[in-house]
Design a protein around this motif. Structure first.
Motif, PDB file in Angstrom:
ATOM      1  N   LEU A   1       3.015 -59.255  49.572  1.00 10.95           N
ATOM      2  CA  LEU A   1       4.023 -58.471  50.280  1.00 10.95           C
ATOM      3  C   LEU A   1       5.404 -58.989  49.932  1.00 10.95           C
ATOM      4  CD1 LEU A   1       2.520 -58.226  53.876  1.00 10.95           C
ATOM      5  CD2 LEU A   1       2.277 -56.633  52.004  1.00 10.95           C
ATOM      6  N   HIS A   2       6.381 -58.098  49.986  1.00 14.80           N
ATOM      7  CA  HIS A   2       7.770 -58.520  49.813  1.00 14.80           C
ATOM      8  C   HIS A   2       8.154 -59.377  51.020  1.00 14.80           C
ATOM      9  CE1 HIS A   2      12.144 -58.277  49.602  1.00 14.80           C
ATOM     10  NE2 HIS A   2      11.970 -58.042  48.315  1.00 14.80           N
ATOM     11  N   PRO A   3       8.828 -60.506  50.813  1.00 18.10           N
ATOM     12  CA  PRO A   3       9.100 -61.392  51.957  1.00 18.10           C
ATOM     13  C   PRO A   3      10.029 -60.800  53.007  1.00 18.10           C
ATOM     14  CG  PRO A   3      10.141 -62.227  49.964  1.00 18.10           C
ATOM     15  CD  PRO A   3       9.249 -61.103  49.544  1.00 18.10           C
ATOM     16  N   LEU A   4      10.836 -59.811  52.646  1.00 16.36           N
ATOM     17  CA  LEU A   4      11.779 -59.270  53.626  1.00 16.36           C
ATOM     18  C   LEU A   4      11.328 -57.935  54.206  1.00 16.36           C
ATOM     19  CD1 LEU A   4      15.230 -60.119  52.084  1.00 16.36           C
ATOM     20  CD2 LEU A   4      13.974 -61.290  53.866  1.00 16.36           C
ATOM     21  N   ASP A   5      11.044 -56.960  53.362  1.00 19.23           N
ATOM     22  CA  ASP A   5      10.702 -55.641  53.929  1.00 19.23           C
ATOM     23  C   ASP A   5       9.194 -55.416  54.045  1.00 19.23           C
ATOM     24  OD1 ASP A   5       9.903 -55.097  51.390  1.00 19.23           O
ATOM     25  OD2 ASP A   5      11.575 -53.797  50.885  1.00 19.23           O
ATOM     26  N   HIS A   6       8.394 -56.404  53.621  1.00 16.59           N
ATOM     27  CA  HIS A   6       6.945 -56.358  53.784  1.00 16.59           C
ATOM     28  C   HIS A   6       6.296 -55.190  53.044  1.00 16.59           C
ATOM     29  CE1 HIS A   6       7.540 -58.737  57.769  1.00 16.59           C
ATOM     30  NE2 HIS A   6       7.848 -59.421  56.687  1.00 16.59           N
ATOM     31  N   ALA A   7       6.975 -54.667  52.047  1.00 18.79           N
ATOM     32  CA  ALA A   7       6.347 -53.636  51.219  1.00 18.79           C
ATOM     33  C   ALA A   7       5.285 -54.298  50.347  1.00 18.79           C
ATOM     34  CB  ALA A   7       7.404 -52.971  50.342  1.00 18.79           C
ATOM     35  N   ILE A   8       4.221 -53.570  50.081  1.00 18.81           N
ATOM     36  CA  ILE A   8       3.160 -54.140  49.241  1.00 18.81           C
ATOM     37  C   ILE A   8       3.630 -54.161  47.796  1.00 18.81           C
ATOM     38  CG2 ILE A   8       0.834 -53.750  48.378  1.00 18.81           C
ATOM     39  CD1 ILE A   8       0.011 -52.933  51.066  1.00 18.81           C
TER      40      ILE A   8
END
Lengths: 140, 206
Positions: free
Chosen positions: B83-90
């Motif tokens: 996951l992206h550390p900021l927006d939690h997008a996969i």
């Protein structure tokens, strides 16, 4: 106040704070967390102020984890001193955080209380933050 | 349980730049591996992966992977994801082929039920281990394991070996691992902290 018990060197170079956090990005211990969105130095005084803000609000219910540790000494030169004559003296301790780092975690309280506790804590910190839950529910 | 299907397309361009361009188009890079067939790079929609991760079974969901240009779908599970550390997008997903006849280790979440006696008295229930590893066939994986904590009082501990498992499941986690522990309420808390405040730490070496 948090600070190392022992250090190898009294003073350290500043370094850079580029990129995203590469560890400590997920809520690992509790149910809720406070995540930084910016890089920055967080002093041990700020960490303590945030901790006290959370503890006072939840009145010792639930459980709190502090996921950062101020292990970097910061120095400062005295006022009205000319430049040069060596590096200043150590004045405090900071934790270096990069975007994505979880700062605090909580467990054992309702989500609404955790949101408010983290909001109060965020006002004590020098970085923009975001409230996060356990990973799955926050997946976009 | 209805079978979930995820469509994917083969991916030949690999590397950081190619994957960034792929994400810009709304897809994510993925890889499928396991079984006798080799690893293959894929591109697929992140929305489908998110749906699976948010479903009750989460990562233990077995779904059909339909790769464009291939005749039969493969039965796979999500083995890992980033996951992206900021927006939690996969950002990326690892898919693993599932052999329905082969037992393997699976991580199953533990759900606590009941209102512990010790918590009503002011204690704190420490949920130490949130998932247990079990051995079973893929289609026998339970949604979760249930642990009743209603009878727990101060100082009580439940270890992995005491968690009731459904039939055909064997515990792979060490049976002595603590799952939950009930601690008594804290005494005087350190609200006003010890003011050893500005004492300098001992310097070692230098």
């Amino acid at each position: 106040m948090l600070m190392p018990k022992k250090t190898r060197y009294r003073k350290r170079q500043r370094g850079r704070m580029r990129g995203k956090s590469w560890t400590g990005q997920t809520v690992a211990f509790g149910d809720f967390g406070l995540k930084t969105l910016e890089p920055g130095y967080i002093t041990n005084r700020q960490i303590e102020a945030a901790r006290v803000a959370i503890t006072r609000f939840v009145r010792r219910t639930g459980r709190l984890w502090i996921r950062i540790f101020p292990d970097r000494p910061v120095t400062r030169k005295p006022q009205e001193t000319r430049m040069g004559k060596g590096k200043g003296s150590p004045e405090g301790w900071v934790a270096v955080v990069r975007p994505g780092r979880i700062l605090f975690e909580m467990e054992g309280i309702p989500r609404e209380q955790a949101v408010e506790a983290m909001r109060l804590a965020s006002h004590k910190l020098p970085v923009r933050t975001r409230f996060v839950g356990r990973f799955e529910e926050e997946t976009r | 349980m209805p079978q979930v299907t995820v469509a994917a397309s083969p991916r030949t361009a690999i590397g950081k730049g190619a994957n960034r361009r792929l994400r810009a188009t709304g897809q994510i890079p993925a890889v499928v591996y396991g079984g006798e067939r080799g690893a293959r790079s894929l591109a697929l929609s992140p929305g489908r992966i998110t749906e699976i991760l948010r479903s009750p079974r989460g990562e233990n969901t077995i779904f059909a992977l339909e790769v464009a240009g291939e005749a039969a779908p493969e039965q796979v599970m999500i083995h890992d994801y980033q996951l992206h550390p900021l927006d939690h997008a996969i950002l990326h997903a690892d898919l693993m082929r599932v052999d329905p006849d082969k037992e393997s280790h699976w991580h199953v979440p533990v759900h606590l039920v009941g209102d512990a006696v010790g918590v009503r008295r002011g204690g704190y229930l420490d949920f130490v281990t949130r998932t247990l590893t079990v051995t079973c066939l893929p289609h026998d994986i339970p949604v979760h394991l249930t642990l009743d904590v209603a009878a727990l009082d101060y100082g009580d501990t439940v270890r992995a070996g005491a968690v009731a498992l459904p039939e055909r499941l064997a515990l792979a986690t060490d049976k002595d691992v603590v799952v939950v522990h009930l601690s008594p309420p804290k005494g005087t808390d350190d609200e006003e902290t010890e003011e050893s405040a500005e004492a300098e730490p001992e310097a070692v070496g230098e």
